[in-house]
Design a protein around this motif. Structure first.
Motif, PDB file in Angstrom:
ATOM      1  N   GLN B   7     -20.459 -19.658 -37.914  1.00  0.00           N
ATOM      2  CA  GLN B   7     -20.531 -18.296 -37.366  1.00  0.00           C
ATOM      3  C   GLN B   7     -21.249 -17.364 -38.348  1.00  0.00           C
ATOM      4  O   GLN B   7     -22.097 -16.558 -37.952  1.00  0.00           O
ATOM      5  N   GLN B   8     -20.933 -17.508 -39.634  1.00  0.00           N
ATOM      6  CA  GLN B   8     -21.598 -16.681 -40.652  1.00  0.00           C
ATOM      7  C   GLN B   8     -23.094 -16.994 -40.718  1.00  0.00           C
ATOM      8  O   GLN B   8     -23.933 -16.092 -40.820  1.00  0.00           O
ATOM      9  N   THR B  11     -24.805 -15.482 -37.826  1.00  0.00           N
ATOM     10  CA  THR B  11     -24.812 -14.018 -37.973  1.00  0.00           C
ATOM     11  C   THR B  11     -25.945 -13.575 -38.893  1.00  0.00           C
ATOM     12  O   THR B  11     -26.654 -12.597 -38.610  1.00  0.00           O
ATOM     13  N   ILE B  12     -26.131 -14.308 -39.985  1.00  0.00           N
ATOM     14  CA  ILE B  12     -27.203 -13.962 -40.937  1.00  0.00           C
ATOM     15  C   ILE B  12     -28.570 -14.152 -40.276  1.00  0.00           C
ATOM     16  O   ILE B  12     -29.445 -13.283 -40.370  1.00  0.00           O
ATOM     17  N   LYS B  15     -29.181 -11.471 -37.681  1.00  0.00           N
ATOM     18  CA  LYS B  15     -29.498 -10.188 -38.336  1.00  0.00           C
ATOM     19  C   LYS B  15     -30.955 -10.168 -38.799  1.00  0.00           C
ATOM     20  O   LYS B  15     -31.688  -9.193 -38.576  1.00  0.00           O
ATOM     21  N   ARG B  18     -33.313 -10.012 -35.761  1.00  0.00           N
ATOM     22  CA  ARG B  18     -33.272  -8.674 -35.144  1.00  0.00           C
ATOM     23  C   ARG B  18     -34.156  -7.705 -35.935  1.00  0.00           C
ATOM     24  O   ARG B  18     -34.933  -6.935 -35.385  1.00  0.00           O
ATOM     25  N   THR B  94     -19.409 -17.224 -48.306  1.00  0.00           N
ATOM     26  CA  THR B  94     -20.766 -16.861 -47.877  1.00  0.00           C
ATOM     27  C   THR B  94     -21.856 -17.688 -48.543  1.00  0.00           C
ATOM     28  O   THR B  94     -22.993 -17.664 -48.073  1.00  0.00           O
ATOM     29  N   SER B  97     -23.170 -20.372 -46.133  1.00  0.00           N
ATOM     30  CA  SER B  97     -23.717 -19.780 -44.910  1.00  0.00           C
ATOM     31  C   SER B  97     -24.938 -18.913 -45.190  1.00  0.00           C
ATOM     32  O   SER B  97     -25.851 -18.839 -44.367  1.00  0.00           O
TER      33      SER B  97
END
Lengths: 230, 229
Positions: B7-8, B11-12, B15, B18, B94, B97
């Motif tokens: 999930q991490q 997410t990175i 981000k 985006r 982290t 990930s």
């Protein structure tokens, strides 16, 4: 986390001691102002408490956990507001908070981020890119980021930077709420009036040593102490 | 619910993508650069379709290598400029990930410009791509993964270095020599159609190197992160 205890903590850079044999405790529900001139060791102390810097000597305990154990396993219990906002400039405030919330594995992210943005007075500007925000708005977002994961220990290095009067009032309300929740709040600042209003204790540092440690019971305590010890 | 690190990782990557969709900083630069490099090579080296198999693999992989360097140097630029590595370091778990998320982002960037580059090169050199598309794609995937995996790791190590833009290629290119040799040889063997079995051996070796890097880099990335946070 109920108690953070420092025992003869030192931090040396070469032959220069930024902190020298500092021993003190920070209790749950307390708000402590770290005060002192430039180079007194305030930021170094906050960095060590945040596990972002290691003490050269001495020990730091977070309840029963040592500094090294917290660094490996319990950094999640720390909320950090430093000199840099630690926000992505090309993302909006809400996107930044959502990013960090996902990284922390939090749930109900939308409600959580909206609630925090309202609490720091940024609900109306939640979709504005950080790079387009004013210094004060970025500082509010920084506070929201630091509190996102409900940390037990909140460390704030110059949190008043860029905040206007309304921002300081919001911060004061936030502090009251966090203290009532039993958090440990430690902030460094040069703003005596606000520190007096926000904190119940002042720890004066001078050349890396604790020069004075006093409870703040009435307005004006801080000013007289500052003139003597900072 | 996906594992936490997955999930991490996503997410990175989300981000980064985006942000890239807003600025188009990396994709515009890399696509433009890769096409220019390809055009220079084509006009410099192309003689006829007989000599094409000898020069096509080299041109393809040099173009990919040079262009990848552009995106690899930007891997941690956001984190460096915003100081967000400190905030990420305070989030448990982290290190793995962050590496995998950045690797995934780099793979997306590299595959994007490869999508622009490959058809142009195939068309210019009249390469019989559709005779063995699976083998070409396997070779491309293995080589690209190797470049991205090693490059992402080095990019993190150099994130705070003043001369990072110069040092990254200086350190990266020698380390990538085995990956590049295997990539060029496998592409050449597929292209000539002489010895497909040998081509697959090179591709297997490439995936072996990729696997080693993908096991080693995340394990070591915690140390890199604590040194750069």
């Amino acid at each position: 986390m109920k108690l953070v205890r420092l025992e003869k903590v030192s931090r040396a850079y070469g032959r220069t001691f930024a902190l020298h044999r500092v021993s003190t405790t920070f209790e749950s529900g307390s708000a402590t102002a770290l005060l002192g001139g430039n180079g007194a060791g305030k930021t170094t102390l906050l960095n060590i408490l945040a596990t972002l810097d290691a003490p050269t000597q001495g020990e730091v305990h977070y309840d029963a956990l040592s500094w090294a154990q917290v660094t490996r396993r319990a950094r999640r219990s720390i909320g950090w507001v430093g000199h840099d906002p630690l926000l992505y400039a090309n993302l909006s405030g809400a996107e930044n908070l959502t990013f960090y919330a996902r990284m922390y594995g939090l749930s109900d992210i939308h409600d959580l981020t909206q609630g925090l943005l309202e609490r720091v007075g940024m609900a109306d500007a939640h979709d504005r890119l950080v790079r387009d925000c004013s210094r004060g708005m970025v500082q509010r977002l920084t506070l929201a980021r630091a509190l996102l994961h409900d940390p037990a220990l909140v460390l704030l290095d110059e949190p008043l930077t860029g905040l206007d009067r309304a921002g300081r009032a919001d911060l004061s309300k936030l502090f009251d709420m966090l203290r009532s929740q039993g958090k440990i709040l430690i902030l460094s600042t040069h703003d005596l009036a606000t520190a007096d209003a926000l904190c119940d204790r002042a720890l004066f540092l001078r050349r890396g040593r604790v020069a004075h440690d006093t409870a703040l019971t009435s307005p004006g305590d801080l000013l007289s102490a500052y003139e003597e010890y900072a | 619910m996906p594992p936490r690190f997955l999930q991490q990782t996503l997410t990175i990557t989300a981000k980064d993508l985006r942000r890239e969709l807003r600025s188009r900083e990396v994709t515009t630069t890399t696509i433009f650069f890769s096409v220019v490099v390809m055009l220079v090579f084509v006009f410099s080296f192309y003689r006829d379709s007989r000599t094409a198999p000898l020069i096509f693999p080299g041109i393809l992989w040099v173009s990919i290598l040079f262009t990848s360097t552009l995106s690899l140097t930007r891997s941690f630029a956001d984190e460096r400029e915003s100081g967000c590595l400190r905030a990420l370091a305070l989030i448990p778990g982290t290190s793995v990930s962050l590496y995998l998320g950045k690797l995934l982002t780099n793979l997306v960037y590299i595959l994007t410009f490869e999508l622009a580059l490959l058809p142009l090169l195939v068309f210019s050199f009249e390469v019989p791509f559709f005779e063995n598309p699976g083998a070409y794609l396997a070779s491309l995937a293995a080589g690209t993964l190797g470049i991205a995996a090693i490059g992402t790791f080095l990019s993190a190590m150099l994130v705070h270095h003043r001369l990072r833009d110069i040092l990254l290629p200086l350190i990266l290119y020698p380390l990538l020599v085995p990956v590049l040799i295997a990539s060029v040889r496998s592409t050449q063997l597929i292209l000539t159609g002489e010895d497909l079995e040998a081509a697959y051996s090179w591709i297997r070796m490439l995936f072996g190197v990729d696997a080693l890097v993908l096991l080693g880099a995340p394990a070591l990335f915690g140390n890199v992160l604590s040194a750069i946070e």
